[in-house]
Scaffold this active site. Structure first.
Site, short mmCIF file in Angstrom:
data_model
loop_
_atom_site.label_atom_id
_atom_site.label_comp_id
_atom_site.label_asym_id
_atom_site.label_seq_id
_atom_site.Cartn_x
_atom_site.Cartn_y
_atom_site.Cartn_z
N GLU A 1 -9.56 -0.41 -1.55
CA GLU A 1 -9.23 1.00 -1.29
C GLU A 1 -9.35 1.83 -2.56
O GLU A 1 -9.70 3.02 -2.51
CB GLU A 1 -7.83 1.09 -0.67
N GLU B 1 -11.33 -10.15 -0.53
CA GLU B 1 -10.94 -9.35 0.63
C GLU B 1 -12.18 -8.68 1.22
O GLU B 1 -12.61 -7.62 0.74
CB GLU B 1 -9.93 -8.28 0.21
N GLY C 1 -7.26 -4.36 7.47
CA GLY C 1 -6.60 -3.40 8.35
C GLY C 1 -7.31 -3.20 9.68
O GLY C 1 -7.00 -2.27 10.42
N LYS D 1 0.85 -1.20 0.00
CA LYS D 1 0.00 0.00 0.00
C LYS D 1 0.89 1.26 0.00
O LYS D 1 1.92 1.26 -0.65
CB LYS D 1 -0.98 -0.04 1.18
N SER E 1 -6.55 -8.76 7.26
CA SER E 1 -5.95 -9.07 8.58
C SER E 1 -5.33 -10.47 8.64
O SER E 1 -5.31 -11.09 9.70
CB SER E 1 -6.98 -8.87 9.70
#
Ligand code: 13P
Length: 259
Positions: free
Chosen positions: A101, A171, A177, A13, A217
């Protein structure tokens, strides 16, 4: 045992720097060389692609250089964007598309994700297409609908012969996160449904051969249980990929699943 080779990606990221990126790559390369049964890729930020690529190449580790994003047009007036040709010029082998994201922070639509996915594959590169539901979608019982929509839209127009270079990453956005991880049973259930859906879009052999990674995670302490599930072929790792000591055990757990 499946014939799908385990695959683990480290999505850095917007982290690492000019020195810490290549340093991390060197550590990952050294460690991954002990686990050749698992395919490994790292996805550094654009400015460090060349340096990370050199660090990986110097170790002859087999670790692939990945990009976190791309633009689907080959060149032109697209300020701030990076073309697939530029990525190839930097030695990139694999590109992420549809990361949550990009979808939810940067506003990428299904149509954009599809254009990028098709362009990556048409250029001869590998693509990891990311899908997954938001917390409110999960709580509203819409997990399967969201995954189906994102998968159908993302793969629209992708020919069967290019699917060998396509990997799916499931995901769940609520697990990214947050430290909240899907249970192995829940994740396996979603992965199995994704494979069934692939089987309705392509031949059964394609569905059986396509790798589906879990992301959200994932860390050294929970990797073994998740990666032991029959339809979880590896992982796409964010936070835990930023330290080799945390990332390498995930690679070892994936390699242990065989393929
Ligand atoms: P975390 O592992 O930090 O939850 O991130 C997952 C992810 O988004 C990988 O692409």
């Amino acid at each position: 045992m499946s014939t799908r080779k385990p695959y683990v990606g480290g999505n850095w990221k917007m982290n690492t720097g000019r020195e810490s990126g290549p340093a991390l790559a060197r550590e990952v390369a050294s460690g991954a060389a002990q686990h050749r049964g698992c395919e490994v890729a790292v996805f550094p930020p654009f400015p460090f692609l060349l340096a990370v690529g050199e660090a990986l190449g110097a170790r002859d580790s087999g670790v692939k250089l990945g990009a976190q994003d791309c633009y689907f047009q080959p060149s032109g007036a697209f300020t701030g964007e990076v073309s697939i040709g530029m990525l190839q010029d930097c030695g990139v082998a694999v590109v992420l598309t549809g990361h949550s994201e990009r979808r939810h922070v940067l506003g990428e639509t299904d149509a954009i994700v599809n254009a990028k996915t098709k362009a990556v594959l048409a250029a001869g590169l590998e693509c990891v297409l990311c899908i997954g539901e938001l917390l409110e979608e999960r709580e509203a019982g819409k997990t399967d609908d969201v995954n189906e929509r994102q998968l159908r839209a993302g793969l629209a127009g992708v020919p069967s012969e290019q699917m060998a270079r396509l990997t799916i990453a499931y995901e769940p956005v609520w697990a990214i996160g947050t430290g909240r991880v899907a249970t192995a049973v829940d994740a396996q259930d979603v992965h199995r449904k994704i494979r069934v859906l692939l089987g309705s879009l392509y031949a059964p052999a394609v569905a059986g051969a396509t790798r589906i990674l879990y992301g959200g995670s994932l860390k050294a302490s929970n990797a073994s249980e998740l990666l032991a599930q029959p339809d979880i072929d590896g992982g796409l790792v964010g936070g835990a990929s930023l330290q080799a000591a945390e990332f390498l055990p995930i690679i070892a757990a994936a390699a242990a699943r065989g393929g």
